[in-house]
Design an enzyme around this catalytic site. Structure first.
Site, PDB file in Angstrom:
ATOM      1  N   ASP A 142     -93.888  28.714 -92.555  1.00 10.71           N
ATOM      2  CA  ASP A 142     -94.878  29.715 -93.322  1.00 10.71           C
ATOM      3  C   ASP A 142     -96.273  29.680 -92.710  1.00 10.71           C
ATOM      4  O   ASP A 142     -96.972  28.742 -92.731  1.00 10.71           O
ATOM      5  CB  ASP A 142     -94.833  28.876 -94.839  1.00 10.71           C
ATOM      6  CG  ASP A 142     -95.702  29.718 -95.795  1.00 10.71           C
ATOM      7  OD1 ASP A 142     -96.688  30.717 -95.357  1.00 10.71           O
ATOM      8  OD2 ASP A 142     -95.457  29.588 -96.937  1.00 10.71           O
ATOM      9  N   HIS A 185     -93.527  33.547 -95.078  1.00 12.05           N
ATOM     10  CA  HIS A 185     -93.949  33.680 -96.314  1.00 12.05           C
ATOM     11  C   HIS A 185     -93.722  34.607 -97.441  1.00 12.05           C
ATOM     12  O   HIS A 185     -93.626  35.611 -97.142  1.00 12.05           O
ATOM     13  CB  HIS A 185     -95.537  33.736 -96.045  1.00 12.05           C
ATOM     14  CG  HIS A 185     -96.546  33.510 -97.382  1.00 12.05           C
ATOM     15  ND1 HIS A 185     -96.539  32.303 -98.102  1.00 12.05           N
ATOM     16  CD2 HIS A 185     -96.939  34.264 -98.144  1.00 12.05           C
ATOM     17  CE1 HIS A 185     -97.324  32.579 -99.188  1.00 12.05           C
ATOM     18  NE2 HIS A 185     -97.628  33.738 -99.458  1.00 12.05           N
TER      19      HIS A 185
END
Length: 363
Positions: free
Chosen positions: A291, A322
């Site tokens: 992420d 993400h």
């Protein structure tokens, strides 16, 4: 696949391992650019949902005369199971902290609608076209407005299970609500997609400009509509001249004209996990190790919380970006399927426990 479920051992954890292990979502196809999380993030932010959902807006007046908007997904009517019934579970969708309703969040709402849920999007004060009737916005981890919205939804659907799912930085609001409300949250279960666990660290760290600048411009565009109303509370020149999300957050909530406060005190009141030990609702947190927005897992994931609390479950995948979690099927995100499977497994577990213990169903 390569996912790991990290949690404290319990009967519920064993049930989730079995249910998610059988889920086809976690055996999804390969993503053509697995090592490019930035592309996965852009797809999640920019790709429109298919088909375009039909939304019915409802404005809810709060105790201080402020307004939040509830967007009920009611179509397209061709969706299988669209509309739900009186006892269908209600799924509360919470956008990111900037109020950006992404194509991914709408796609999750459509998938839920197809499966008989009643999806509704919670829009904060002044976000996503919601009128701003008070010279204040909702701080990062202040769950007061969300609590009133949950109470209203519960009154409107008294016989339905109430579930909640948040996206990205919007998870700070949901986690704070669960901790502050404890066993009085009125929720049966919750899930967070790519949550931000440590708010202050997240604002102070350098974020990818591909994420920060679009959200910063989105926030400024919305706030500029209320420049006259907000001028009595904040310095609008400083606010609209902010060059980062941190500067904007400080201008809105710390450097106010009436009640200024320090950055440190602000986060003492608004950290998402400040009351995490009081949470009494199962929460699935779906995170990817790559992420680019949350940051490296070693410093951004509260591993001790998942080891010690029986209510927090971390589904960790090596790749997914993400809020991306893409697979080759058009308009599909395997993370959405995993969250809906989690809610199904939770309902199944609770029904089994009620039968085993002979407990009456809550009114």
């Amino acid at each position: 696949g390569c996912c790991r479920l990290l949690c404290k051992p319990s009967a519920l954890a064993q049930h989730l391992v079995r249910s998610l292990g059988r889920s086809a979502a976690l055996r999804g196809g390969r993503w053509p650019w697995p090592r490019w999380p930035q592309l996965q993030m852009l797809q999640q932010l920019l790709q429109p949902p298919e088909p375009e959902p039909v939304v019915a807006r409802e404005l809810l007046q709060l105790s201080d005369a402020g307004l939040v908007a509830l967007d009920w997904l009611v179509g397209p009517w061709g969706a299988v199971g669209g509309g739900g019934g009186a006892s269908s579970p209600v799924l509360l969708l919470i956008p990111n902290a900037a109020g950006k309703v992404t194509g991914g969040l709408l796609q999750l709402g459509l998938r839920a609608l197809e499966r008989g849920f009643i999806p509704v999007i919670f829009n904060r004060r002044g976000h996503n076209g919601c009128p701003l009737t008070t010279p204040r916005l909702q701080p990062f981890g202040d769950p007061g407005d969300l609590r009133e919205a949950v109470t209203y939804v519960r009154c409107r659907h008294p016989s339905a299970s109430l579930l909640a799912v948040s996206e990205g930085s919007g998870s700070g609001l949901l986690l704070a609500y669960l901790g502050e409300s404890g066993s009085s949250s009125r929720l049966a279960a919750a899930a967070c997609l790519s949550p931000i666990f440590r708010g202050r660290d997240w604002f102070e760290a350098a974020m990818p400009w591909l994420y920060e600048w679009p959200l910063l411009l989105h926030l400024k565009q919305g706030l500029s509509r209320y420049a006259g109303s907000l001028a009595e509370a904040v310095d609008m020149d400083r606010l609209l001249g902010s060059r980062s999300l941190r500067e904007l957050e400080e201008s809105l909530f710390c450097r106010t004209r009436s009640r200024p406060t320090s950055w440190e005190v602000y986060w003492e009141r608004n950290e998402p996990l400040r009351d995490a030990d009081e949470a009494a609702v199962p929460v699935l947190c779906l995170c990817s190790a790559d992420d680019p927005v949350r940051g490296p897992p070693a410093r951004s994931l509260p591993m001790e919380l998942f080891r010690s609390s029986p209510y927090f479950f971390l589904l960790l995948t090596p790749r997914g970006g993400h809020c991306g979690f893409p697979r080759r099927a058009p308009g599909r995100c395997w993370g959405h399927e995993a969250v809906l499977e989690y809610f199904r497994a939770m309902a199944e577990f609770l029904r089994t426990e009620e039968r085993r213990k002979g407990l009456p169903r809550p009114r």
